[in-house]
Motif scaffolding. Structure first.
Motif, PDB file in Angstrom:
ATOM      1  N   LEU A   1      -2.308  -4.612  -2.803  1.00 18.01           N
ATOM      2  CA  LEU A   1      -2.275  -4.407  -1.354  1.00 18.01           C
ATOM      3  C   LEU A   1      -3.363  -3.385  -1.005  1.00 18.01           C
ATOM      4  O   LEU A   1      -4.027  -2.846  -1.894  1.00 18.01           O
ATOM      5  N   SER A   2      -3.547  -3.143   0.276  1.00 23.75           N
ATOM      6  CA  SER A   2      -4.669  -2.275   0.709  1.00 23.75           C
ATOM      7  C   SER A   2      -4.341  -0.780   0.625  1.00 23.75           C
ATOM      8  O   SER A   2      -5.244   0.057   0.601  1.00 23.75           O
ATOM      9  N   MET A   3      -3.051  -0.441   0.579  1.00 20.76           N
ATOM     10  CA  MET A   3      -2.651   0.955   0.736  1.00 20.76           C
ATOM     11  C   MET A   3      -2.808   1.748  -0.568  1.00 20.76           C
ATOM     12  O   MET A   3      -2.616   1.222  -1.660  1.00 20.76           O
ATOM     13  N   THR A   4      -3.134   3.034  -0.446  1.00 23.00           N
ATOM     14  CA  THR A   4      -3.275   3.930  -1.602  1.00 23.00           C
ATOM     15  C   THR A   4      -2.753   5.331  -1.228  1.00 23.00           C
ATOM     16  O   THR A   4      -2.560   5.640  -0.048  1.00 23.00           O
ATOM     17  N   ASP A   5      -2.552   6.121  -2.296  1.00 26.34           N
ATOM     18  CA  ASP A   5      -2.264   7.553  -2.054  1.00 26.34           C
ATOM     19  C   ASP A   5      -3.354   8.384  -2.725  1.00 26.34           C
ATOM     20  O   ASP A   5      -3.103   9.468  -3.249  1.00 26.34           O
ATOM     21  N   ILE A   6      -4.574   7.828  -2.704  1.00 29.27           N
ATOM     22  CA  ILE A   6      -5.725   8.495  -3.323  1.00 29.27           C
ATOM     23  C   ILE A   6      -6.001   9.836  -2.625  1.00 29.27           C
ATOM     24  O   ILE A   6      -6.282  10.855  -3.268  1.00 29.27           O
ATOM     25  N   LYS A   7      -5.896   9.842  -1.321  1.00 28.38           N
ATOM     26  CA  LYS A   7      -6.246  11.041  -0.552  1.00 28.38           C
ATOM     27  C   LYS A   7      -5.211  12.150  -0.782  1.00 28.38           C
ATOM     28  O   LYS A   7      -5.574  13.297  -1.091  1.00 28.38           O
ATOM     29  N   THR A   8      -3.945  11.808  -0.660  1.00 29.52           N
ATOM     30  CA  THR A   8      -2.882  12.794  -0.863  1.00 29.52           C
ATOM     31  C   THR A   8      -1.807  12.164  -1.729  1.00 29.52           C
ATOM     32  O   THR A   8      -1.176  11.173  -1.312  1.00 29.52           O
ATOM     33  N   GLU A   9      -1.628  12.641  -2.951  1.00 29.43           N
ATOM     34  CA  GLU A   9      -0.656  12.077  -3.876  1.00 29.43           C
ATOM     35  C   GLU A   9       0.735  12.014  -3.239  1.00 29.43           C
ATOM     36  O   GLU A   9       1.222  12.993  -2.649  1.00 29.43           O
ATOM     37  N   GLY A  10       1.308  10.783  -3.354  1.00 30.63           N
ATOM     38  CA  GLY A  10       2.665  10.607  -2.846  1.00 30.63           C
ATOM     39  C   GLY A  10       2.712  10.169  -1.388  1.00 30.63           C
ATOM     40  O   GLY A  10       3.766   9.757  -0.901  1.00 30.63           O
TER      41      GLY A  10
ATOM     42  N   PHE B   1       1.289   7.416   0.864  1.00 30.98           N
ATOM     43  CA  PHE B   1       0.518   6.159   0.948  1.00 30.98           C
ATOM     44  C   PHE B   1       0.109   5.893   2.396  1.00 30.98           C
ATOM     45  O   PHE B   1       0.906   6.056   3.322  1.00 30.98           O
ATOM     46  N   THR B   2      -1.136   5.481   2.546  1.00 34.74           N
ATOM     47  CA  THR B   2      -1.695   5.181   3.878  1.00 34.74           C
ATOM     48  C   THR B   2      -2.468   3.856   3.848  1.00 34.74           C
ATOM     49  O   THR B   2      -2.880   3.381   2.789  1.00 34.74           O
ATOM     50  N   TYR B   3      -2.688   3.279   5.036  1.00 37.24           N
ATOM     51  CA  TYR B   3      -3.565   2.101   5.193  1.00 37.24           C
ATOM     52  C   TYR B   3      -5.010   2.572   5.081  1.00 37.24           C
ATOM     53  O   TYR B   3      -5.288   3.791   5.133  1.00 37.24           O
ATOM     54  N   PRO B   4      -5.983   1.639   4.952  1.00 36.42           N
ATOM     55  CA  PRO B   4      -7.398   2.030   4.861  1.00 36.42           C
ATOM     56  C   PRO B   4      -7.850   2.896   6.039  1.00 36.42           C
ATOM     57  O   PRO B   4      -8.800   3.666   5.927  1.00 36.42           O
ATOM     58  N   THR B   5      -7.160   2.772   7.170  1.00 38.54           N
ATOM     59  CA  THR B   5      -7.528   3.558   8.355  1.00 38.54           C
ATOM     60  C   THR B   5      -7.037   5.009   8.247  1.00 38.54           C
ATOM     61  O   THR B   5      -7.411   5.844   9.075  1.00 38.54           O
ATOM     62  N   GLY B   6      -6.185   5.276   7.227  1.00 37.18           N
ATOM     63  CA  GLY B   6      -5.611   6.613   7.107  1.00 37.18           C
ATOM     64  C   GLY B   6      -4.237   6.708   7.761  1.00 37.18           C
ATOM     65  O   GLY B   6      -3.540   7.719   7.623  1.00 37.18           O
TER      66      GLY B   6
END
Ligand SMILES: [Ca+2]
Ligand SMILES: [Ca+2]
Length: 230
Positions: free
Chosen positions: A168-177, A179-184
């Motif tokens: 899927l598109s969502m990640t928690d790369i920016k802030t662990e734990g 999860f956000t969409y590519p838009t943040g």
């Protein structure tokens, strides 16, 4: 005695012309009537070849072929005339939209799903998260971002059809734990499997959807089915 010689004299002095005319009339009466016409003669010799005729009128222009007609059971057009354009009435307009929708859904089958105004489509191959992101962007879309149970179910169907888990598109790369969409933007819908996300090994920042529709956070360098949304 003088009377008789006088009458004889009159008889002898009649002009000979009248006697000839009387004889001629008699002669005509003696001939028969004209005979009947004779039978036709034999057929004559063959005539010379005639000049070529004038050029004929122009034939019908062939109807243009319909797109996708090879894949759809569209009946052939009438032999003698082409179908006319759709009329300006609302009924004609609706039929045209219906036809477009049918072609659209056929085009999506079996690797695509339409949910509301969103379309999910898979290429059927697996890639890392980064490569999948690029593939979807180049196709004019982005990676699948299910925002409702209906959208999640459509993605589950595609994963099941391919028998592969998909990224899927969502990640928690920016802030662990978190999860956000590519838009943040933070998630408005989630369907985590029990115990997930667990950031297993401290290296799971991407999300995969299983064939049962449940989510698991996964290492982004793994290869998963590519599904884009448009
Ligand atoms: Ca993580
Ligand atoms: Ca996990």
């Amino acid at each position: 005695m003088l009377i008789l010689p006088l009458s004889m004299l009159i008889l002898l002095t009649q002009p000979p012309r009248s006697l000839g005319a009387e004889m001629k009339t008699y002669s005509q009466r003696a001939n028969g009537l004209p005979g009947r016409d004779g039978r036709d003669g034999r057929e004559g010799p063959r005539g010379e070849k005639g000049d070529p005729g004038r050029a004929g009128t122009m034939g019908l222009i062939p109807c243009p072929a319909k797109s996708l007609s090879a894949t759809l059971p569209i009946p052939p057009p009438p032999a003698r005339s082409c179908p006319g354009r759709p009329g300006p009435s609302s009924a004609g307009s609706m039929a045209s939209k219906s036809e477009i929708l049918t072609l659209f859904l056929v085009e999506l089958f079996p690797n695509g799903r339409a949910v509301g105004e969103k379309i999910f489509k898979t290429g059927g191959f697996e890639k890392t998260f980064e490569d999948a992101q690029q593939v979807c962007m180049q196709a004019g879309g982005q990676m699948a971002s299910p925002r409702s149970a209906a959208e999640n179910e459509a993605l589950q169907q595609l994963a099941t059809a391919q028998n592969k888990a998909a990224f899927l598109s969502m990640t928690d790369i920016k802030t662990e734990g978190k999860f956000t969409y590519p838009t943040g933007e933070p998630l408005v819908y989630s369907n985590w499997a029990p115990g997930e996300p667990n950031d297993n090994g401290g290296s799971e920042d991407c999300v995969e959807i299983f064939t049962n529709g449940k989510w698991n956070d996964k290492n982004c360098r793994e290869q998963r089915l590519v599904v884009c949304e448009f």
